[in-house]
Design a protein around this motif. Structure first.
Motif, PDB file in Angstrom:
ATOM      1  N   GLY A   1       0.690  -0.773  -0.258  1.00 31.62           N
ATOM      2  CA  GLY A   1       0.109   0.006   0.000  1.00 31.62           C
ATOM      3  C   GLY A   1       0.770   1.414  -0.338  1.00 31.62           C
ATOM      4  N   VAL A   2       0.501   2.337  -0.538  1.00 29.70           N
ATOM      5  CA  VAL A   2       1.118   3.645  -0.621  1.00 29.70           C
ATOM      6  C   VAL A   2      -0.234   3.763   0.654  1.00 29.70           C
ATOM      7  CG1 VAL A   2       1.565   5.644  -2.031  1.00 29.70           C
ATOM      8  CG2 VAL A   2       2.147   3.216  -2.437  1.00 29.70           C
ATOM      9  N   PHE A   3       0.519   5.164   1.633  1.00 29.51           N
ATOM     10  CA  PHE A   3      -0.493   6.142   2.375  1.00 29.51           C
ATOM     11  C   PHE A   3      -0.424   6.948   2.335  1.00 29.51           C
ATOM     12  CE2 PHE A   3      -0.177   1.769   3.945  1.00 29.51           C
ATOM     13  CZ  PHE A   3      -1.742   1.481   4.078  1.00 29.51           C
ATOM     14  N   ARG A   4      -1.164   8.203   1.757  1.00 32.39           N
ATOM     15  CA  ARG A   4      -0.988   9.387   2.155  1.00 32.39           C
ATOM     16  C   ARG A   4      -1.146   9.920   3.167  1.00 32.39           C
ATOM     17  NH1 ARG A   4      -5.796  11.766  -0.988  1.00 32.39           N
ATOM     18  NH2 ARG A   4      -4.047  13.887  -1.238  1.00 32.39           N
ATOM     19  N   LEU A   5       0.266  10.564   4.016  1.00 24.96           N
ATOM     20  CA  LEU A   5      -0.050  11.737   5.107  1.00 24.96           C
ATOM     21  C   LEU A   5      -0.468  12.830   4.473  1.00 24.96           C
ATOM     22  CD1 LEU A   5       1.628   8.731   5.649  1.00 24.96           C
ATOM     23  CD2 LEU A   5       1.160   9.757   7.593  1.00 24.96           C
ATOM     24  N   GLU A   6      -0.445  13.739   5.373  1.00 23.31           N
ATOM     25  CA  GLU A   6      -1.037  15.239   5.618  1.00 23.31           C
ATOM     26  C   GLU A   6       0.204  15.902   7.065  1.00 23.31           C
ATOM     27  OE1 GLU A   6      -3.725  17.815   5.451  1.00 23.31           O
ATOM     28  OE2 GLU A   6      -4.419  17.293   7.193  1.00 23.31           O
ATOM     29  N   LEU A   7       1.528  16.447   7.017  1.00 20.70           N
ATOM     30  CA  LEU A   7       1.894  16.895   7.829  1.00 20.70           C
ATOM     31  C   LEU A   7       1.971  18.432   8.057  1.00 20.70           C
ATOM     32  CD1 LEU A   7       5.812  15.965   9.547  1.00 20.70           C
ATOM     33  CD2 LEU A   7       5.778  17.548   8.718  1.00 20.70           C
ATOM     34  N   TYR A   8       2.110  19.172   8.927  1.00 21.47           N
ATOM     35  CA  TYR A   8       2.070  20.333   9.315  1.00 21.47           C
ATOM     36  C   TYR A   8       2.466  20.856  10.479  1.00 21.47           C
ATOM     37  CZ  TYR A   8       0.671  24.760  10.268  1.00 21.47           C
ATOM     38  OH  TYR A   8       0.170  26.840  10.479  1.00 21.47           O
ATOM     39  N   LEU A   9       3.694  21.604   9.860  1.00 25.46           N
ATOM     40  CA  LEU A   9       4.817  22.572  10.728  1.00 25.46           C
ATOM     41  C   LEU A   9       4.194  23.620  11.806  1.00 25.46           C
ATOM     42  CD1 LEU A   9       7.974  22.129   9.325  1.00 25.46           C
ATOM     43  CD2 LEU A   9       7.089  20.537  10.787  1.00 25.46           C
ATOM     44  N   PRO A  10       3.994  23.019  12.495  1.00 28.37           N
ATOM     45  CA  PRO A  10       2.865  24.395  14.023  1.00 28.37           C
ATOM     46  C   PRO A  10       4.062  26.036  14.337  1.00 28.37           C
ATOM     47  CG  PRO A  10       3.030  23.546  15.638  1.00 28.37           C
ATOM     48  CD  PRO A  10       3.653  22.659  13.994  1.00 28.37           C
ATOM     49  N   GLU A  11       3.582  26.663  14.338  1.00 28.25           N
ATOM     50  CA  GLU A  11       3.872  27.901  14.536  1.00 28.25           C
ATOM     51  C   GLU A  11       5.525  27.392  15.443  1.00 28.25           C
ATOM     52  OE1 GLU A  11       4.835  31.195  13.011  1.00 28.25           O
ATOM     53  OE2 GLU A  11       3.052  30.751  11.785  1.00 28.25           O
ATOM     54  N   GLU A  12       5.089  27.037  16.500  1.00 28.51           N
ATOM     55  CA  GLU A  12       6.100  26.657  17.412  1.00 28.51           C
ATOM     56  C   GLU A  12       7.534  25.363  17.685  1.00 28.51           C
ATOM     57  OE1 GLU A  12       2.834  25.852  18.170  1.00 28.51           O
ATOM     58  OE2 GLU A  12       2.286  28.230  18.145  1.00 28.51           O
ATOM     59  N   TYR A  13       7.085  24.815  16.276  1.00 28.57           N
ATOM     60  CA  TYR A  13       8.044  24.006  15.606  1.00 28.57           C
ATOM     61  C   TYR A  13       9.323  24.796  15.714  1.00 28.57           C
ATOM     62  CZ  TYR A  13      10.152  20.003  12.927  1.00 28.57           C
ATOM     63  OH  TYR A  13      10.938  19.162  12.560  1.00 28.57           O
ATOM     64  N   PRO A  14      10.319  23.939  16.220  1.00 24.69           N
ATOM     65  CA  PRO A  14      10.531  22.720  16.498  1.00 24.69           C
ATOM     66  C   PRO A  14      10.268  22.223  18.298  1.00 24.69           C
ATOM     67  CG  PRO A  14      13.237  24.202  16.115  1.00 24.69           C
ATOM     68  CD  PRO A  14      11.844  24.595  15.799  1.00 24.69           C
ATOM     69  N   MET A  15       9.535  23.506  18.718  1.00 21.89           N
ATOM     70  CA  MET A  15       9.587  23.296  20.416  1.00 21.89           C
ATOM     71  C   MET A  15       8.327  22.593  20.444  1.00 21.89           C
ATOM     72  SD  MET A  15      12.427  24.927  21.249  1.00 21.89           S
ATOM     73  CE  MET A  15      12.475  24.137  22.556  1.00 21.89           C
ATOM     74  N   SER A  16       7.101  22.133  19.232  1.00 18.71           N
ATOM     75  CA  SER A  16       6.099  21.237  19.860  1.00 18.71           C
ATOM     76  C   SER A  16       6.270  20.927  18.485  1.00 18.71           C
ATOM     77  CB  SER A  16       5.200  22.341  20.250  1.00 18.71           C
ATOM     78  OG  SER A  16       4.697  23.047  18.867  1.00 18.71           O
ATOM     79  N   PRO A  17       5.381  19.296  18.406  1.00 19.93           N
ATOM     80  CA  PRO A  17       6.064  18.357  17.699  1.00 19.93           C
ATOM     81  C   PRO A  17       5.192  18.279  15.792  1.00 19.93           C
ATOM     82  CG  PRO A  17       4.237  17.906  18.828  1.00 19.93           C
ATOM     83  CD  PRO A  17       5.214  18.946  19.955  1.00 19.93           C
ATOM     84  N   PRO A  18       4.988  17.986  15.085  1.00 17.73           N
ATOM     85  CA  PRO A  18       5.072  18.330  14.008  1.00 17.73           C
ATOM     86  C   PRO A  18       2.827  17.722  14.070  1.00 17.73           C
ATOM     87  CG  PRO A  18       6.063  16.704  13.868  1.00 17.73           C
ATOM     88  CD  PRO A  18       5.816  17.243  15.108  1.00 17.73           C
ATOM     89  N   LYS A  19       2.236  18.388  12.949  1.00 19.88           N
ATOM     90  CA  LYS A  19       1.066  17.460  13.518  1.00 19.88           C
ATOM     91  C   LYS A  19       1.091  16.962  12.498  1.00 19.88           C
ATOM     92  CE  LYS A  19      -0.847  20.795  16.588  1.00 19.88           C
ATOM     93  NZ  LYS A  19      -0.287  20.222  17.456  1.00 19.88           N
ATOM     94  N   VAL A  20       0.743  15.508  11.937  1.00 14.93           N
ATOM     95  CA  VAL A  20       0.755  13.877  11.124  1.00 14.93           C
ATOM     96  C   VAL A  20      -0.470  13.575  11.232  1.00 14.93           C
ATOM     97  CG1 VAL A  20       1.982  13.101  10.186  1.00 14.93           C
ATOM     98  CG2 VAL A  20       2.752  14.265  11.777  1.00 14.93           C
ATOM     99  N   ARG A  21      -1.028  13.471   9.734  1.00 13.31           N
ATOM    100  CA  ARG A  21      -3.062  12.687   9.759  1.00 13.31           C
ATOM    101  C   ARG A  21      -2.529  11.751   8.549  1.00 13.31           C
ATOM    102  NH1 ARG A  21      -7.878  14.313   8.002  1.00 13.31           N
ATOM    103  NH2 ARG A  21      -8.051  15.690   6.768  1.00 13.31           N
ATOM    104  N   PHE A  22      -3.092  10.412   8.910  1.00 13.35           N
ATOM    105  CA  PHE A  22      -3.571  10.138   7.588  1.00 13.35           C
ATOM    106  C   PHE A  22      -4.576  10.266   6.485  1.00 13.35           C
ATOM    107  CE2 PHE A  22      -0.491   6.436   9.873  1.00 13.35           C
ATOM    108  CZ  PHE A  22       0.096   5.805   8.889  1.00 13.35           C
TER     109      PHE A  22
END
Length: 144
Positions: free
Chosen positions: A45-66
């Motif tokens: 399978g090939v799974f598509r995800l989206e990843l978003y880096l919040p303003e606070e990155y790298p102090m806070s984690p990226p937001k990732v979802r399938f």
């Protein structure tokens, strides 16, 4: 913003089975695809995800979802992922690449004891073979 260097490395030297490309109009948004690991019910399978880096990155984690539907105890219907490094175990020393490799590893090793999709986790605990069969079906149906 220290983003471009990490982004360049991610694009120039992708991890096996993982690709991530930032949007041209917003370098904080990434289109990600992860191939299901060999030997897992998600293989092929090939799974598509989206990843978003919040303003606070790298102090806070990226937001990732399938974005691709997946039958997995640690990923819910909305594509949210239950992974410690995306929550309380986040460290600024971690990188996007590490996060994506961890998500890929989660596909190989579902953890029904720390579920996000409780119905799927229950299925995995009660009948792992049947649950894996559903994971394979969903992979064939939605990720190919």
């Amino acid at each position: 913003m220290a983003l471009p260097k990490e982004t360049q490395r991610l694009v120039a030297d992708p991890a096996p089975g993982i690709s991530a490309a930032p949007h041209d109009d917003n370098l904080r948004y990434f289109d990600v695809s992860i191939t299901g690991p060999d030997g897992s019910p998600f293989q092929g399978g090939v799974f598509r995800l989206e990843l978003y880096l919040p303003e606070e990155y790298p102090m806070s984690p990226p937001k990732v979802r399938f974005l691709t539907k997946i039958y997995h105890p640690n990923i819910d219907k909305l594509g949210r992922i239950c992974l410690d490094i995306l929550k309380d175990k986040w460290s600024p020393a971690l990188q996007i690449r590490t996060v994506l490799l961890s998500i890929q590893a989660l596909l190989s090793a579902p953890n029904p004891d720390d579920p996000l999709a409780t119905d799927v986790a229950k299925h995995y605990k009660e009948n792992e073979a049947a649950a894996k069969a559903v994971s394979r079906e969903w992979t064939e149906k939605y990720a190919q």
